[in-house]
Design a protein around this motif. Structure first.
Motif, mmCIF file in Angstrom:
data_model
loop_
_atom_site.group_PDB
_atom_site.id
_atom_site.type_symbol
_atom_site.label_atom_id
_atom_site.label_comp_id
_atom_site.label_asym_id
_atom_site.label_seq_id
_atom_site.Cartn_x
_atom_site.Cartn_y
_atom_site.Cartn_z
ATOM 1 N N GLU A 164 0.807 -0.994 -0.022
ATOM 2 C CA GLU A 164 -0.115 -0.109 0.062
ATOM 3 C C GLU A 164 0.526 0.911 0.151
ATOM 4 O O GLU A 164 0.726 1.888 -0.585
ATOM 5 C CB GLU A 164 -1.199 0.183 1.239
ATOM 6 N N LEU A 165 1.678 0.812 0.631
ATOM 7 C CA LEU A 165 2.864 2.221 0.873
ATOM 8 C C LEU A 165 3.816 2.636 -0.474
ATOM 9 O O LEU A 165 4.086 3.243 -0.653
ATOM 10 C CB LEU A 165 4.131 2.274 2.062
ATOM 11 N N THR A 166 3.781 1.693 -1.236
ATOM 12 C CA THR A 166 4.428 1.686 -2.535
ATOM 13 C C THR A 166 3.280 2.382 -3.679
ATOM 14 O O THR A 166 4.100 2.963 -4.655
ATOM 15 C CB THR A 166 5.238 0.202 -2.946
ATOM 16 N N HIS A 167 2.273 1.527 -3.369
ATOM 17 C CA HIS A 167 1.003 2.115 -3.993
ATOM 18 C C HIS A 167 0.580 3.492 -4.312
ATOM 19 O O HIS A 167 0.435 4.433 -4.706
ATOM 20 C CB HIS A 167 -0.342 1.425 -4.072
ATOM 21 N N ILE A 168 0.838 3.508 -2.926
ATOM 22 C CA ILE A 168 0.929 5.950 -2.306
ATOM 23 C C ILE A 168 2.122 6.313 -3.246
ATOM 24 O O ILE A 168 1.742 7.150 -3.768
ATOM 25 C CB ILE A 168 1.041 5.654 -1.117
ATOM 26 N N GLY A 194 -0.257 11.938 -5.191
ATOM 27 C CA GLY A 194 0.515 13.682 -5.551
ATOM 28 C C GLY A 194 0.642 13.268 -6.766
ATOM 29 O O GLY A 194 0.453 13.079 -7.621
ATOM 30 N N GLU A 195 2.231 13.869 -6.697
ATOM 31 C CA GLU A 195 3.469 14.122 -7.677
ATOM 32 C C GLU A 195 3.836 12.711 -7.698
ATOM 33 O O GLU A 195 4.614 12.604 -6.890
ATOM 34 C CB GLU A 195 4.259 15.137 -6.844
ATOM 35 N N ARG A 196 3.939 12.560 -9.393
ATOM 36 C CA ARG A 196 3.695 11.338 -9.630
ATOM 37 C C ARG A 196 5.279 10.463 -9.810
ATOM 38 O O ARG A 196 6.242 11.519 -10.055
ATOM 39 C CB ARG A 196 3.610 10.302 -10.895
ATOM 40 N N LEU A 197 5.928 9.709 -8.878
ATOM 41 C CA LEU A 197 7.382 9.410 -9.027
ATOM 42 C C LEU A 197 7.283 7.952 -9.679
ATOM 43 O O LEU A 197 6.224 7.343 -9.632
ATOM 44 C CB LEU A 197 7.332 8.837 -7.871
ATOM 45 N N THR A 198 8.259 7.581 -10.365
ATOM 46 C CA THR A 198 9.061 6.620 -11.602
ATOM 47 C C THR A 198 9.118 5.340 -10.444
ATOM 48 O O THR A 198 9.763 5.538 -9.422
ATOM 49 C CB THR A 198 9.921 6.880 -12.136
ATOM 50 N N ASP A 199 8.793 3.941 -11.144
ATOM 51 C CA ASP A 199 9.096 2.856 -10.104
ATOM 52 C C ASP A 199 10.189 2.945 -8.922
ATOM 53 O O ASP A 199 10.623 2.848 -8.593
ATOM 54 C CB ASP A 199 8.847 1.642 -11.086
ATOM 55 N N SER A 200 11.660 3.315 -10.437
ATOM 56 C CA SER A 200 12.870 3.318 -9.997
ATOM 57 C C SER A 200 12.875 4.598 -8.294
ATOM 58 O O SER A 200 13.722 4.622 -7.470
ATOM 59 C CB SER A 200 14.545 3.598 -10.258
ATOM 60 N N GLU A 201 12.494 5.329 -8.946
ATOM 61 C CA GLU A 201 12.743 6.566 -7.457
ATOM 62 C C GLU A 201 11.705 5.913 -6.451
ATOM 63 O O GLU A 201 12.165 5.878 -5.224
ATOM 64 C CB GLU A 201 11.491 7.505 -8.114
#
Length: 166
Positions: free
Chosen positions: A106-110, A115-122
């Motif tokens: 769930e934390l990863t999904h959030i 909000g401001e989208r992060l990439t998978d690597s970020e």
């Protein structure tokens, strides 16, 4: 807007601006507006930076310090930034057992979706640096995560210490 700034704020902003004046001609590429603001302990989103005149590409627009000071004043005045307490309240929404833990998934999904989208690597880098290992049920404590995230990167770490960690 610059009229709202104290003499100290103007001095700090002018100094930060001068660091990004690579050519020494009194101008800064608008591409670096976000970096300058972050150097002044502000945390604008990419949308705010673009709205205030920052650019996504280099050499599209140049700013003078007189152009930058109103941007700094506006972003400094803007209080649309979450605090630790705000983030803590959000995390509690995912704490079904009210034990200070939430599912790592769930934390990863959030981080990926809100909000401001992060990439998978970020997201993977944030998880690696800030999240404690999940237990056998997939839960991780969120308070230490928030404290590390809000504190930012380790400023006191030397390059030699960084190499030892790798």
């Amino acid at each position: 807007m610059a009229g709202d700034l104290s003499a100290r704020d103007i001095e700090r902003a002018t100094f930060a601006f001068s660091i990004y004046d690579f050519e020494g001609n009194g101008t800064v590429d608008a591409f670096y507006v976000g970096d300058i603001l972050r150097g002044l302990n502000l945390n604008p989103t990419l949308a705010v930076i673009e709205k205030m005149g920052g650019t996504k590409k280099r050499n599209e627009k140049k700013l003078k310090v007189e152009d930058f000071l109103p941007i700094f004043g506006q972003v400094k005045k803007d209080k649309d930034v979450g605090s630790y307490e705000d983030f803590l309240e959000c995390m509690k929404l995912y704490d079904k057992a009210e034990d200070g833990k939430m599912l790592l998934a769930e934390l990863t999904h959030i981080l990926l979706a809100l909000g401001e989208r992060l990439t998978d690597s970020e997201v993977q880098e944030i998880v690696k640096d800030c999240v404690e290992p999940e237990d056998e049920d997939g839960f991780t404590p969120y308070v230490p995560f928030l404290k590390k995230l809000v504190a930012g990167p380790d400023v006191g770490e030397t390059p030699a210490e960084e190499q030892q960690e790798k």
